[in-house]
Scaffold this motif. Structure first.
Motif, PDB file in Angstrom:
ATOM      1  N   UNK A 165       0.801  -1.219   0.000  1.00 10.43           N
ATOM      2  CA  UNK A 165       0.000   0.000   0.000  1.00 10.43           C
ATOM      3  C   UNK A 165       0.837   1.273   0.000  1.00 10.43           C
ATOM      4  N   UNK A 166       2.141   1.149  -0.295  1.00 13.95           N
ATOM      5  CA  UNK A 166       2.979   2.340  -0.281  1.00 13.95           C
ATOM      6  C   UNK A 166       4.166   2.138  -1.210  1.00 13.95           C
ATOM      7  N   UNK A 167       4.607   3.208  -1.849  1.00  5.56           N
ATOM      8  CA  UNK A 167       5.685   3.089  -2.834  1.00  5.56           C
ATOM      9  C   UNK A 167       6.999   2.677  -2.199  1.00  5.56           C
ATOM     10  N   UNK A 168       7.214   3.039  -0.927  1.00  2.74           N
ATOM     11  CA  UNK A 168       8.490   2.705  -0.298  1.00  2.74           C
ATOM     12  C   UNK A 168       8.637   1.204  -0.088  1.00  2.74           C
ATOM     13  N   UNK A 169       7.547   0.521   0.231  1.00  6.20           N
ATOM     14  CA  UNK A 169       7.621  -0.932   0.380  1.00  6.20           C
ATOM     15  C   UNK A 169       7.580  -1.626  -0.975  1.00  6.20           C
ATOM     16  N   UNK A 170       6.799  -1.078  -1.922  1.00  7.72           N
ATOM     17  CA  UNK A 170       6.679  -1.689  -3.245  1.00  7.72           C
ATOM     18  C   UNK A 170       8.000  -1.636  -4.006  1.00  7.72           C
ATOM     19  N   UNK A 171       8.733  -0.537  -3.881  1.00  5.45           N
ATOM     20  CA  UNK A 171       9.914  -0.337  -4.730  1.00  5.45           C
ATOM     21  C   UNK A 171      11.235  -0.393  -3.969  1.00  5.45           C
ATOM     22  N   UNK A 172      11.264  -1.041  -2.814  1.00  3.02           N
ATOM     23  CA  UNK A 172      12.502  -1.074  -2.037  1.00  3.02           C
ATOM     24  C   UNK A 172      13.651  -1.687  -2.828  1.00  3.02           C
ATOM     25  N   UNK A 173      13.392  -2.756  -3.572  1.00  2.00           N
ATOM     26  CA  UNK A 173      14.455  -3.391  -4.366  1.00  2.00           C
ATOM     27  C   UNK A 173      14.941  -2.453  -5.464  1.00  2.00           C
ATOM     28  N   UNK A 174      14.026  -1.659  -6.030  1.00  2.00           N
ATOM     29  CA  UNK A 174      14.404  -0.727  -7.088  1.00  2.00           C
ATOM     30  C   UNK A 174      15.292   0.386  -6.543  1.00  2.00           C
ATOM     31  N   UNK A 175      14.960   0.903  -5.342  1.00  2.00           N
ATOM     32  CA  UNK A 175      15.790   1.948  -4.743  1.00  2.00           C
ATOM     33  C   UNK A 175      17.196   1.430  -4.472  1.00  2.00           C
ATOM     34  N   UNK A 176      17.306   0.214  -4.003  1.00  2.00           N
ATOM     35  CA  UNK A 176      18.627  -0.353  -3.738  1.00  2.00           C
ATOM     36  C   UNK A 176      19.395  -0.571  -5.035  1.00  2.00           C
ATOM     37  N   UNK A 177      18.718  -1.052  -6.083  1.00  2.00           N
ATOM     38  CA  UNK A 177      19.389  -1.324  -7.354  1.00  2.00           C
ATOM     39  C   UNK A 177      19.858  -0.050  -8.034  1.00  2.00           C
ATOM     40  N   UNK A 178      19.041   1.017  -7.988  1.00  2.00           N
ATOM     41  CA  UNK A 178      19.466   2.263  -8.636  1.00  2.00           C
ATOM     42  C   UNK A 178      20.643   2.883  -7.892  1.00  2.00           C
ATOM     43  N   UNK A 179      20.696   2.691  -6.580  1.00  2.00           N
ATOM     44  CA  UNK A 179      21.823   3.195  -5.790  1.00  2.00           C
ATOM     45  C   UNK A 179      23.114   2.503  -6.203  1.00  2.00           C
ATOM     46  N   UNK A 180      23.066   1.183  -6.270  1.00  2.00           N
ATOM     47  CA  UNK A 180      24.242   0.418  -6.681  1.00  2.00           C
ATOM     48  C   UNK A 180      24.668   0.805  -8.093  1.00  2.00           C
ATOM     49  N   UNK A 181      23.682   1.007  -8.989  1.00  2.00           N
ATOM     50  CA  UNK A 181      23.997   1.340 -10.383  1.00  2.00           C
ATOM     51  C   UNK A 181      24.723   2.680 -10.484  1.00  2.00           C
ATOM     52  N   UNK A 182      24.288   3.676  -9.712  1.00  2.00           N
ATOM     53  CA  UNK A 182      24.941   4.976  -9.800  1.00  2.00           C
ATOM     54  C   UNK A 182      26.318   4.946  -9.151  1.00  2.00           C
ATOM     55  N   UNK A 183      26.430   4.300  -8.006  1.00  6.88           N
ATOM     56  CA  UNK A 183      27.746   4.182  -7.365  1.00  6.88           C
ATOM     57  C   UNK A 183      28.723   3.461  -8.295  1.00  6.88           C
ATOM     58  N   UNK A 184      28.261   2.413  -8.967  1.00  3.15           N
ATOM     59  CA  UNK A 184      29.114   1.698  -9.920  1.00  3.15           C
ATOM     60  C   UNK A 184      29.556   2.612 -11.057  1.00  3.15           C
ATOM     61  N   UNK A 185      28.648   3.472 -11.532  1.00  2.97           N
ATOM     62  CA  UNK A 185      28.999   4.371 -12.639  1.00  2.97           C
ATOM     63  C   UNK A 185      30.050   5.385 -12.204  1.00  2.97           C
ATOM     64  N   UNK A 186      29.994   5.807 -10.953  1.00  6.69           N
ATOM     65  CA  UNK A 186      30.995   6.742 -10.439  1.00  6.69           C
ATOM     66  C   UNK A 186      32.361   6.069 -10.390  1.00  6.69           C
ATOM     67  N   UNK A 187      32.372   4.848  -9.924  1.00  3.63           N
ATOM     68  CA  UNK A 187      33.644   4.136  -9.780  1.00  3.63           C
ATOM     69  C   UNK A 187      34.223   3.700 -11.121  1.00  3.63           C
ATOM     70  N   UNK A 188      33.349   3.469 -12.102  1.00  2.41           N
ATOM     71  CA  UNK A 188      33.825   2.939 -13.387  1.00  2.41           C
ATOM     72  C   UNK A 188      34.012   4.020 -14.445  1.00  2.41           C
ATOM     73  N   UNK A 189      33.687   5.245 -14.113  1.00  2.04           N
ATOM     74  CA  UNK A 189      33.754   6.355 -15.068  1.00  2.04           C
ATOM     75  C   UNK A 189      32.717   6.250 -16.173  1.00  2.04           C
ATOM     76  N   UNK A 190      31.752   5.348 -16.042  1.00  2.00           N
ATOM     77  CA  UNK A 190      30.675   5.258 -17.032  1.00  2.00           C
ATOM     78  C   UNK A 190      29.673   6.380 -16.807  1.00  2.00           C
ATOM     79  N   UNK A 191      28.836   6.635 -17.814  1.00  2.00           N
ATOM     80  CA  UNK A 191      27.802   7.648 -17.662  1.00  2.00           C
ATOM     81  C   UNK A 191      26.763   7.155 -16.662  1.00  2.00           C
ATOM     82  N   UNK A 192      26.020   8.083 -16.082  1.00  2.00           N
ATOM     83  CA  UNK A 192      24.948   7.704 -15.166  1.00  2.00           C
ATOM     84  C   UNK A 192      23.943   6.823 -15.900  1.00  2.00           C
ATOM     85  N   UNK A 193      23.412   5.793 -15.250  1.00  2.00           N
ATOM     86  CA  UNK A 193      22.471   4.900 -15.933  1.00  2.00           C
ATOM     87  C   UNK A 193      21.158   5.566 -16.320  1.00  2.00           C
ATOM     88  N   UNK A 194      20.744   6.594 -15.597  1.00  2.34           N
ATOM     89  CA  UNK A 194      19.596   7.412 -15.993  1.00  2.34           C
ATOM     90  C   UNK A 194      20.073   8.852 -15.955  1.00  2.34           C
TER      91      UNK A 194
END
Length: 381
Positions: free
Chosen positions: A282-311
């Protein structure tokens, strides 16, 4: 675990700021350093949950902290552009909650400034990282369903927000449907051509006197893509049965769809009822918890790898342009070409084959620097 994790400063200790703080704390290559909030007690309460984390009421202390490599902007929308500018000037990579800004001119300038300063700017469109939507995307990309023909997206909140949230937020297309508009583009894998939208006030009559799309709590949008492909989106600020988030993609060979997510998978079988034991999340924070964690990892990885931001910021520009086009369409009850709102999407960006699509779009955004790209005046019939 990285021996030198990325130091992160968070601006905003409200609901979404705490969601991102939790996601960052679970990312082994990130280290939350400091959090700010105008109400200092909120920042203090958030920081005390994570030993060694500092807190402040001043966002500039976050941006200029010597141990901060990247800034997470989770403040109210009207402060985003100014904070992006300050962080870019400080040479910090930036993760920004949507929208980058509420107006298109300011959004484009923020994206261009970050590019000029050589820092990464990622827009928080977290649904791209949701396992369900990602599976639909992979079915399209891998050819499981053939060539995509139609996409359907449903987004309904459990209950309407208070009037003060809606007022000044740009309306249902900007503050809610923007996620679905972006998802339609993400799934289709190309830029949209035209948008048709209609809206109404069916649930909460308290907002009926607000201007334009702010008065809508229910809307339907059709997005037209090349070769007649379409995406149909329906959004509503109330669904009494829970948080309704579904997607369907029909292709020439097959169809793929997602269902809502539930706290558990237990069905109940009685003489009067057969179905899920509990309602969907009944709330976006519980529905999308896995998505918030995945987007965090994706951006941190882009910083470390010099790749462009994924979004990228450019993705945020187009999502906002689609929302503006939907609002204009609902007002004038006509199809609105995206090129009316964002001239870079007039087809001419197919230019140099030596440039990636993202780089060509960046070049066109740069060419718009002095152009008027905000919401257009009504076109006479």
């Amino acid at each position: 675990v990285d021996d030198n994790p990325i130091g992160v400063g968070i601006i905003g200790a409200g609901r979404i700021g705490l969601v991102h703080l939790e996601a960052l704390s679970s990312c082994p290559d990130a280290r939350p350093v400091i959090i700010s909030n105008p109400t200092l007690s909120k920042a203090k309460a958030a920081a005390e949950t994570y030993p060694g984390m500092a807190w402040t009421s001043d966002d500039t202390e976050v941006i200029n902290h010597p141990d901060v490599d990247a800034v997470w902007i989770c403040s109210p929308s009207q402060f985003h552009a100014e904070q992006i500018t300050a962080a870019a000037n400080a040479g910090k990579d930036i993760f920004c909650e949507k929208p980058i800004a509420t107006e298109l001119d300011e959004t484009i300038q923020s994206v261009l400034f970050a590019r000029e300063k050589g820092v990464k700017l990622m827009v928080a469109l977290q649904r791209r990282f949701d396992p369900n939507f990602m599976r639909v995307k992979s079915a399209i990309m891998d050819g499981e369903i053939g060539s995509p023909v139609q996409i359907r997206l449903t987004s309904r909140d459990p209950s309407p927000p208070p009037k003060k949230y809606v007022e000044g937020g740009g309306g249902i297309f900007k503050d809610m449907a923007i996620h679905d508009l972006d998802m339609s583009r993400f799934l289709m894998g190309e830029d949209p051509l035209e948008v048709f939208a209609t809206g109404s006030c069916m649930i909460n009559q308290e907002i009926a006197d607000l201007p334009g799309p702010e008065a809508y709590d229910t809307a339907t949008i059709i997005v037209k893509y090349r070769e007649g492909r379409t995406a149909t989106i329906d959004v509503c600020r109330q669904a009494t049965y829970g948080y309704d988030q579904r997607a369907e993609a029909l292709g020439t060979a097959a169809m793929v769809m997602t269902d809502n997510m539930y706290p558990n998978t237990a069905p109940v079988f009685t003489g009067d009822f057969v179905g899920m034991a509990d309602l969907p999340y009944d709330f976006f924070m519980s529905r999308y918890i896995a998505a918030y964690e995945a987007e965090t990892v994706a951006f941190i990885d882009s910083i470390e790898s010099e790749a462009d931001a994924p979004v990228t910021g450019e993705d945020g520009v187009i999502a906002l342009a689609m929302a503006i086009a939907a609002g204009l369409s609902a007002k004038e009850q006509r199809w609105v070409k995206l090129s009316e709102v964002l001239p870079a999407l007039d087809g001419s960006m197919e230019g140099s084959p030596r440039l990636r699509k993202r780089d060509r779009l960046s070049a066109f955004l740069r060419s718009l620097g002095g152009a008027r790209t905000s919401e257009p005046e009504p076109i006479p019939a």
